[in-house]
Design a protein around this motif. Sequence first.
Motif, PDB file in Angstrom:
ATOM      1  N   VAL A   7      -8.399 -18.338 -13.836  1.00 43.54           N
ATOM      2  CA  VAL A   7      -7.984 -17.260 -13.156  1.00 43.54           C
ATOM      3  C   VAL A   7      -8.231 -17.085 -11.496  1.00 43.54           C
ATOM      4  CG1 VAL A   7      -7.438 -14.754 -13.272  1.00 43.54           C
ATOM      5  CG2 VAL A   7      -7.387 -15.950 -15.430  1.00 43.54           C
ATOM      6  N   ARG A   8      -7.489 -16.971 -10.745  1.00 42.66           N
ATOM      7  CA  ARG A   8      -7.986 -16.847  -9.470  1.00 42.66           C
ATOM      8  C   ARG A   8      -7.476 -15.275  -8.939  1.00 42.66           C
ATOM      9  NH1 ARG A   8      -6.178 -21.039  -5.463  1.00 42.66           N
ATOM     10  NH2 ARG A   8      -7.101 -19.740  -4.062  1.00 42.66           N
ATOM     11  N   GLU A   9      -8.526 -14.886  -8.038  1.00 40.39           N
ATOM     12  CA  GLU A   9      -8.118 -13.706  -7.474  1.00 40.39           C
ATOM     13  C   GLU A   9      -7.626 -13.647  -6.270  1.00 40.39           C
ATOM     14  OE1 GLU A   9     -11.904 -10.969  -6.806  1.00 40.39           O
ATOM     15  OE2 GLU A   9     -12.260 -11.491  -9.196  1.00 40.39           O
ATOM     16  N   PHE A  10      -6.494 -12.726  -5.798  1.00 38.32           N
ATOM     17  CA  PHE A  10      -5.961 -12.944  -4.542  1.00 38.32           C
ATOM     18  C   PHE A  10      -5.896 -11.479  -4.001  1.00 38.32           C
ATOM     19  CE2 PHE A  10      -3.854 -15.757  -7.605  1.00 38.32           C
ATOM     20  CZ  PHE A  10      -3.685 -16.933  -6.852  1.00 38.32           C
ATOM     21  N   THR A  11      -5.315 -11.147  -2.833  1.00 37.88           N
ATOM     22  CA  THR A  11      -5.507  -9.787  -2.239  1.00 37.88           C
ATOM     23  C   THR A  11      -4.092  -9.544  -2.014  1.00 37.88           C
ATOM     24  OG1 THR A  11      -7.381 -10.385  -0.875  1.00 37.88           O
ATOM     25  CG2 THR A  11      -6.062  -8.683  -0.040  1.00 37.88           C
ATOM     26  N   ALA A  12      -3.751  -8.432  -2.507  1.00 35.88           N
ATOM     27  CA  ALA A  12      -2.539  -7.802  -2.485  1.00 35.88           C
ATOM     28  C   ALA A  12      -2.684  -6.725  -0.886  1.00 35.88           C
ATOM     29  CB  ALA A  12      -2.186  -7.007  -3.415  1.00 35.88           C
ATOM     30  N   GLN A  13      -1.959  -6.823  -0.441  1.00 38.99           N
ATOM     31  CA  GLN A  13      -1.787  -6.006   1.068  1.00 38.99           C
ATOM     32  C   GLN A  13      -0.312  -5.002   1.041  1.00 38.99           C
ATOM     33  OE1 GLN A  13      -2.614  -8.672   4.207  1.00 38.99           O
ATOM     34  NE2 GLN A  13      -4.799  -8.096   4.146  1.00 38.99           N
ATOM     35  N   MET A  14      -0.587  -4.066   1.517  1.00 39.24           N
ATOM     36  CA  MET A  14       0.646  -3.118   1.832  1.00 39.24           C
ATOM     37  C   MET A  14       0.588  -2.501   3.244  1.00 39.24           C
ATOM     38  SD  MET A  14       1.842   0.258  -0.537  1.00 39.24           S
ATOM     39  CE  MET A  14       0.592   1.268  -0.076  1.00 39.24           C
ATOM     40  N   SER A  15       1.796  -2.584   3.943  1.00 40.11           N
ATOM     41  CA  SER A  15       1.810  -2.183   5.028  1.00 40.11           C
ATOM     42  C   SER A  15       3.216  -1.455   5.352  1.00 40.11           C
ATOM     43  CB  SER A  15       1.753  -3.101   6.213  1.00 40.11           C
ATOM     44  OG  SER A  15       2.649  -4.156   5.970  1.00 40.11           O
ATOM     45  N   VAL A  16       3.483  -0.749   6.306  1.00 41.14           N
ATOM     46  CA  VAL A  16       4.737  -0.048   6.718  1.00 41.14           C
ATOM     47  C   VAL A  16       5.135  -0.557   7.999  1.00 41.14           C
ATOM     48  CG1 VAL A  16       3.597   1.900   7.596  1.00 41.14           C
ATOM     49  CG2 VAL A  16       5.892   2.206   6.824  1.00 41.14           C
ATOM     50  N   ARG A  17       6.364  -0.592   7.995  1.00 41.18           N
ATOM     51  CA  ARG A  17       7.165  -1.308   9.421  1.00 41.18           C
ATOM     52  C   ARG A  17       8.539  -0.882   9.357  1.00 41.18           C
ATOM     53  NH1 ARG A  17       5.122  -3.533  13.579  1.00 41.18           N
ATOM     54  NH2 ARG A  17       4.105  -5.480  12.562  1.00 41.18           N
TER      55      ARG A  17
END
Length: 98
Positions: A7-17
Amino acid sequence: MSGQNAVREFTAQMSVREGRWRLYVALLNTTEQWPEHRFGHSVPTFMDRTDALSVLGFAPVPGAEWEWTEDSETPDDPASPVVLIAAIRVCSWSGVSV
């Protein structure tokens, strides 16, 4: 072969445009398409974000919290509109182990 199922970890990102929030999981160093979910114009709640991650096949890493960063649309311009970016560490429960 045992490393392929790790199992690998990832980065989830959230932004507004343009007034719409977008959540995506950055699958760096892979050839996979980054999973993405778009929200409406209101700011997604904690549960909205968690549900969207689940639909994408990811879950927050135990103990991980959303971290918010302020950026600007135009670097080095103090009058530039602010861009908010949120990030959280996630792991895949849907088989993404690349």
